[in-house]
Design a protein around this motif. Sequence first.
Motif, mmCIF file in Angstrom:
data_model
loop_
_atom_site.group_PDB
_atom_site.id
_atom_site.type_symbol
_atom_site.label_atom_id
_atom_site.label_comp_id
_atom_site.label_asym_id
_atom_site.label_seq_id
_atom_site.Cartn_x
_atom_site.Cartn_y
_atom_site.Cartn_z
ATOM 1 N N PRO A 242 -0.871 2.249 -3.087
ATOM 2 C CA PRO A 242 -1.804 1.166 -2.761
ATOM 3 C C PRO A 242 -1.384 -0.211 -3.269
ATOM 4 N N PHE A 243 -0.540 -0.243 -4.285
ATOM 5 C CA PHE A 243 -0.147 -1.528 -4.865
ATOM 6 C C PHE A 243 1.063 -2.144 -4.162
ATOM 7 N N TRP B 280 -8.597 7.078 -3.755
ATOM 8 C CA TRP B 280 -7.839 6.242 -4.692
ATOM 9 C C TRP B 280 -7.483 4.900 -4.048
ATOM 10 N N ASN B 281 -7.071 4.937 -2.805
ATOM 11 C CA ASN B 281 -6.741 3.711 -2.082
ATOM 12 C C ASN B 281 -7.946 2.781 -1.987
ATOM 13 N N ILE C 61 -10.533 2.700 -3.977
ATOM 14 C CA ILE C 61 -10.868 2.180 -5.306
ATOM 15 C C ILE C 61 -9.982 0.984 -5.642
ATOM 16 N N THR C 62 -8.691 1.130 -5.425
ATOM 17 C CA THR C 62 -7.754 0.062 -5.791
ATOM 18 C C THR C 62 -7.831 -1.134 -4.837
ATOM 19 N N ASP C 63 -8.218 -0.874 -3.582
ATOM 20 C CA ASP C 63 -8.220 -1.936 -2.558
ATOM 21 C C ASP C 63 -9.604 -2.503 -2.283
ATOM 22 N N ARG C 64 -10.583 -2.193 -3.120
ATOM 23 C CA ARG C 64 -11.955 -2.565 -2.783
ATOM 24 C C ARG C 64 -12.141 -4.066 -2.580
ATOM 25 N N ARG D 9 1.018 -5.370 -1.979
ATOM 26 C CA ARG D 9 0.882 -6.646 -2.669
ATOM 27 C C ARG D 9 2.231 -7.257 -3.054
#
Length: 309
Positions: free
Chosen positions: A151-152, A84-85, A87-90, A155
């Motif tokens: 993961p967000f 998941w990390n 995917i979100t941080d690609r 930011r």
Amino acid sequence: MSDASARVADSTGNWVDTHAPLWLRPYLRLSRLDRPIGSWLLLLPCWWSAALAAGIAHGLSHLPLTIALFFIGAFAMRGAGCTWNDITDRDLDAKVERTRSRPIPAGQVSVTQAFVFLVLQALVGLAVLLQFNRFAVFTGIASLLVVAIYPFMKRITYWPQVVLGLAFSWGALMGFAVMLQSIDVTALMLYAGSIAWVIGYDTIYAHQDAEDDALIGVKSTARLFGTRTREALVIFYGLAVVLIGAALWLASARWPAWLGLAVFAAHLGRQIARLKINDPVLCLRIFKSNRDAGLLLFAGLLIDAVMRV
């Protein structure tokens, strides 16, 4: 699509790179089975709480199976969380030297393929969770919200390590939920101590990427503390020892548990003494050493549980 045999920059010479089938390697890298340290660090609070709760209950009959199920569940859910990390941080990973060779930014796996793999890993974790009582099942499910938002956080805040601590320390609650079907002050103290430990060791880990993070606007406690990292570690590692100690006191733990905590504390102190934030290789080595620190504490808690019975 890129060569599936291409290695991740900070992970070489492991069994995935040398022995796993080529088609499987990108997926094993997504789940970090080439770097299992994160799975161990997720697992250890689970084992701490299971052993401590077994000692409180004066019963070991369910402990071996619980330890084994926690092992499987931690590796499965760590893999799902890392997928998941990634995917979100690609897009961010593609801009950082250490992470641009990860399977998604390197083109070894598509986002759709990664998402399917995430679901499969989550199903393994669910299968493990369903072996426990209803209270434990709901306690485990409650952790997913924290895992999803982590993961967000990098930011929007310089404290993403706090959210990581909430997620990675959840196992400190799970042992009590499984063994005692309740979460009391003792469990919450152990949870809080584990959170402080996670903030400390992940700050060390984040120093590997501090320069790249500053360039792309990613926030972390490593960037926040900077040259004051050693002083911050004294605070957070100190809190970890004090709060875990409070859990042991509330649980009426015997001398093996206290000895385990003392050795754990000494290990954390040595980490602080050795740390050089401008040495990424040393930062990674010190970060990984937390598995040994956690195992030493677990050994003390396990011996304590056996002695109580």
